[in-house]
Design a protein around this motif. Structure first.
Motif, PDB file in Angstrom:
ATOM      1  N   LEU A  69      -9.199   5.768  47.477  1.00 56.47           N
ATOM      2  CA  LEU A  69      -7.801   6.173  47.399  1.00 56.47           C
ATOM      3  C   LEU A  69      -7.046   5.262  48.348  1.00 56.47           C
ATOM      4  O   LEU A  69      -7.307   5.265  49.551  1.00 56.47           O
ATOM      5  CB  LEU A  69      -7.630   7.633  47.809  1.00 56.47           C
ATOM      6  CG  LEU A  69      -8.316   8.667  46.914  1.00 56.47           C
ATOM      7  CD1 LEU A  69      -8.008  10.076  47.412  1.00 56.47           C
ATOM      8  CD2 LEU A  69      -7.888   8.518  45.471  1.00 56.47           C
ATOM      9  N   ASP A  71      -3.302   3.451  49.471  1.00 60.34           N
ATOM     10  CA  ASP A  71      -1.847   3.331  49.442  1.00 60.34           C
ATOM     11  C   ASP A  71      -1.507   1.905  49.862  1.00 60.34           C
ATOM     12  O   ASP A  71      -1.739   1.520  51.005  1.00 60.34           O
ATOM     13  CB  ASP A  71      -1.216   4.343  50.392  1.00 60.34           C
ATOM     14  CG  ASP A  71       0.296   4.316  50.367  1.00 60.34           C
ATOM     15  OD1 ASP A  71       0.860   3.663  49.463  1.00 60.34           O
ATOM     16  OD2 ASP A  71       0.919   4.932  51.243  1.00 60.34           O
ATOM     17  N   LEU A 148      -1.949   5.517  37.094  1.00 60.73           N
ATOM     18  CA  LEU A 148      -1.288   6.448  36.201  1.00 60.73           C
ATOM     19  C   LEU A 148       0.114   5.910  35.937  1.00 60.73           C
ATOM     20  O   LEU A 148       0.577   5.017  36.650  1.00 60.73           O
ATOM     21  CB  LEU A 148      -1.215   7.833  36.833  1.00 60.73           C
ATOM     22  CG  LEU A 148      -2.554   8.525  37.099  1.00 60.73           C
ATOM     23  CD1 LEU A 148      -2.326   9.841  37.816  1.00 60.73           C
ATOM     24  CD2 LEU A 148      -3.317   8.744  35.814  1.00 60.73           C
ATOM     25  N   GLN A 151       2.355   5.059  38.907  1.00 62.83           N
ATOM     26  CA  GLN A 151       1.716   5.434  40.168  1.00 62.83           C
ATOM     27  C   GLN A 151       0.342   4.796  40.312  1.00 62.83           C
ATOM     28  O   GLN A 151      -0.484   4.832  39.399  1.00 62.83           O
ATOM     29  CB  GLN A 151       1.567   6.954  40.247  1.00 62.83           C
ATOM     30  CG  GLN A 151       0.925   7.427  41.541  1.00 62.83           C
ATOM     31  CD  GLN A 151       0.809   8.930  41.598  1.00 62.83           C
ATOM     32  OE1 GLN A 151       1.200   9.631  40.671  1.00 62.83           O
ATOM     33  NE2 GLN A 151       0.288   9.458  42.680  1.00 62.83           N
ATOM     34  N   VAL A 153      -3.145   5.138  42.043  1.00 64.50           N
ATOM     35  CA  VAL A 153      -3.976   6.163  42.674  1.00 64.50           C
ATOM     36  C   VAL A 153      -4.936   5.534  43.674  1.00 64.50           C
ATOM     37  O   VAL A 153      -5.143   6.044  44.770  1.00 64.50           O
ATOM     38  CB  VAL A 153      -4.764   6.949  41.601  1.00 64.50           C
ATOM     39  CG1 VAL A 153      -5.680   7.982  42.254  1.00 64.50           C
ATOM     40  CG2 VAL A 153      -3.818   7.605  40.620  1.00 64.50           C
ATOM     41  N   ALA A 182      -8.958   7.458  36.803  1.00 68.14           N
ATOM     42  CA  ALA A 182      -7.717   7.616  37.568  1.00 68.14           C
ATOM     43  C   ALA A 182      -7.188   9.040  37.456  1.00 68.14           C
ATOM     44  O   ALA A 182      -6.715   9.620  38.440  1.00 68.14           O
ATOM     45  CB  ALA A 182      -6.668   6.620  37.069  1.00 68.14           C
ATOM     46  N   VAL A 183      -7.296   9.630  36.262  1.00 69.42           N
ATOM     47  CA  VAL A 183      -6.833  11.006  36.063  1.00 69.42           C
ATOM     48  C   VAL A 183      -7.677  11.975  36.882  1.00 69.42           C
ATOM     49  O   VAL A 183      -7.147  12.861  37.574  1.00 69.42           O
ATOM     50  CB  VAL A 183      -6.886  11.381  34.567  1.00 69.42           C
ATOM     51  CG1 VAL A 183      -6.523  12.853  34.378  1.00 69.42           C
ATOM     52  CG2 VAL A 183      -5.954  10.483  33.761  1.00 69.42           C
ATOM     53  N   VAL A 185      -9.531  11.401  39.556  1.00 68.35           N
ATOM     54  CA  VAL A 185      -9.332  11.196  40.991  1.00 68.35           C
ATOM     55  C   VAL A 185      -7.986  11.771  41.432  1.00 68.35           C
ATOM     56  O   VAL A 185      -7.880  12.428  42.469  1.00 68.35           O
ATOM     57  CB  VAL A 185      -9.432   9.695  41.332  1.00 68.35           C
ATOM     58  CG1 VAL A 185      -8.975   9.439  42.768  1.00 68.35           C
ATOM     59  CG2 VAL A 185     -10.866   9.202  41.149  1.00 68.35           C
ATOM     60  N   HIS A 186      -6.960  11.543  40.632  1.00 75.35           N
ATOM     61  CA  HIS A 186      -5.625  12.040  40.982  1.00 75.35           C
ATOM     62  C   HIS A 186      -5.598  13.570  40.993  1.00 75.35           C
ATOM     63  O   HIS A 186      -5.015  14.179  41.909  1.00 75.35           O
ATOM     64  CB  HIS A 186      -4.604  11.510  39.981  1.00 75.35           C
ATOM     65  CG  HIS A 186      -3.187  11.911  40.286  1.00 75.35           C
ATOM     66  ND1 HIS A 186      -2.553  11.604  41.468  1.00 75.35           N
ATOM     67  CD2 HIS A 186      -2.277  12.615  39.550  1.00 75.35           C
ATOM     68  CE1 HIS A 186      -1.321  12.075  41.457  1.00 75.35           C
ATOM     69  NE2 HIS A 186      -1.139  12.702  40.323  1.00 75.35           N
ATOM     70  N   ASN A 187      -6.241  14.196  40.005  1.00 75.51           N
ATOM     71  CA  ASN A 187      -6.285  15.662  39.971  1.00 75.51           C
ATOM     72  C   ASN A 187      -6.994  16.216  41.201  1.00 75.51           C
ATOM     73  O   ASN A 187      -6.564  17.223  41.786  1.00 75.51           O
ATOM     74  CB  ASN A 187      -6.986  16.132  38.698  1.00 75.51           C
ATOM     75  CG  ASN A 187      -6.138  15.932  37.459  1.00 75.51           C
ATOM     76  OD1 ASN A 187      -4.927  15.735  37.548  1.00 75.51           O
ATOM     77  ND2 ASN A 187      -6.762  15.966  36.301  1.00 75.51           N
ATOM     78  N   GLN A 189      -7.216  14.760  44.084  1.00 77.18           N
ATOM     79  CA  GLN A 189      -6.343  14.503  45.229  1.00 77.18           C
ATOM     80  C   GLN A 189      -5.255  15.575  45.331  1.00 77.18           C
ATOM     81  O   GLN A 189      -4.988  16.099  46.428  1.00 77.18           O
ATOM     82  CB  GLN A 189      -5.714  13.121  45.090  1.00 77.18           C
ATOM     83  CG  GLN A 189      -4.895  12.666  46.282  1.00 77.18           C
ATOM     84  CD  GLN A 189      -4.311  11.277  46.061  1.00 77.18           C
ATOM     85  OE1 GLN A 189      -4.091  10.855  44.921  1.00 77.18           O
ATOM     86  NE2 GLN A 189      -4.075  10.557  47.131  1.00 77.18           N
ATOM     87  N   ILE A 190      -4.644  15.914  44.203  1.00 76.41           N
ATOM     88  CA  ILE A 190      -3.588  16.935  44.200  1.00 76.41           C
ATOM     89  C   ILE A 190      -4.150  18.287  44.635  1.00 76.41           C
ATOM     90  O   ILE A 190      -3.542  19.008  45.437  1.00 76.41           O
ATOM     91  CB  ILE A 190      -2.966  17.039  42.791  1.00 76.41           C
ATOM     92  CG1 ILE A 190      -2.126  15.798  42.492  1.00 76.41           C
ATOM     93  CG2 ILE A 190      -2.098  18.289  42.685  1.00 76.41           C
ATOM     94  CD1 ILE A 190      -1.563  15.784  41.097  1.00 76.41           C
TER      95      ILE A 190
END
Length: 266
Positions: A69, A71, A148, A151, A153, A182-183, A185-187, A189-190
């Protein structure tokens, strides 16, 4: 003329078709495993490690993979979490993100495109990272941004010990894997962020009665307002570098201790 191509196929062509079919089956199997991950039953790091393991199996030629992850801005990058399928990947990612702050995964994330190298030891794009990992016996890398719509991720890093391991087919399969990854991992993370917020709110709710009691205690002694009592708690908190709730609990404990001492003397 017949509509069928009767040109004989050599052993190499047959092996290539067999290999392509096996690669496609591996990809489908690991995508199924990826889809089967139930977000919430695993911690974030455990889920990232699973994704990395599935990637190392799905992409032909891979000896290991890592998920990060990340940034990224034009001037810097910040690692929020990372996991690897094998210990040597953790070592390489430590070199890339922490020690040198350059490498294929950072480039892939920053430029939002797939990055590939088949000879890291002589790679000019990463003049410090490439030779260093080459000396460790890792010569090929395939890095894919986890994106995404609108975005970034993070990124997926895949390594191999041989040279020129990741061909166009590996890139194609890697990109097919990266989109659902990506989906997932993002889920995760949220959900992790939501759970952290819930924990903070629960802590705040449980500490509020303690703080209210301390405010009442201070007001009983000073006769001031609730706002003034709260300001007093904050001042002590800052001076002692302690949380407000801990200051409040300490004041209450002292008050209870004094009350018990008076009772015992009486």
């Amino acid at each position: 003329m017949s509509g069928f191509d009767k040109t004989p196929r050599g052993p190499r062509a047959v092996r290539r078709e067999t290999s392509d079919a096996e690669d496609a089956a591996d990809l489908q199997s690991n995508l199924s495993d990826l889809a089967g991950l139930v977000v919430g039953t695993l911690g974030l790091e455990d889920l990232l490690a699973r994704v990395a393991t599935f990637a190392s199996r799905a992409i032909p030629g891979a000896d290991g993979a890592g998920v990060t992850l990340l940034d990224v801005s034009q001037d810097s990058h910040r690692v929020e979490a990372l996991a690897a399928s094998h210990p040597f990947v953790s070592q390489l990612d430590e070199i890339q993100y922490v020690t040198l702050q350059e490498g294929p995964c950072i480039t892939a994330a920053r430029e939002r495109r797939t990055v590939r190298s088949g000879s890291l030891g002589g790679e000019r794009r990463w003049p410090r990272f490439g030779p260093r990992v080459g000396r460790l016996g890792i010569h090929s890398a395939l890095s894919l941004p986890l994106i995404l719509p609108g975005q970034l991720v993070g990124a997926l890093n895949v390594y191999a010990r041989g040279k020129d391991v990741f061909d166009d087919r590996a890139v194609e399969l890697g990109e097919l894997f990266a989109s659902p990854a990506a989906v997932a991992v993002h889920n995760a993370q949220i959900l992790t962020q939501a759970l952290a917020l819930t924990t903070q709110l629960q802590a705040a709710l449980s500490s509020r009665p303690v703080i209210d009691q301390a405010i009442g205690l201070i007001r009983g002694r000073s006769g001031g307002t609730a706002e003034e009592a709260m300001d007093r708690l904050r001042a002590i908190s800052q001076a002692e570098h302690t949380k407000v709730v801990d200051v409040a609990r300490h004041l209450l404990d002292e008050a209870v201790g004094r009350a018990r001492a008076r009772h015992n003397r009486g």
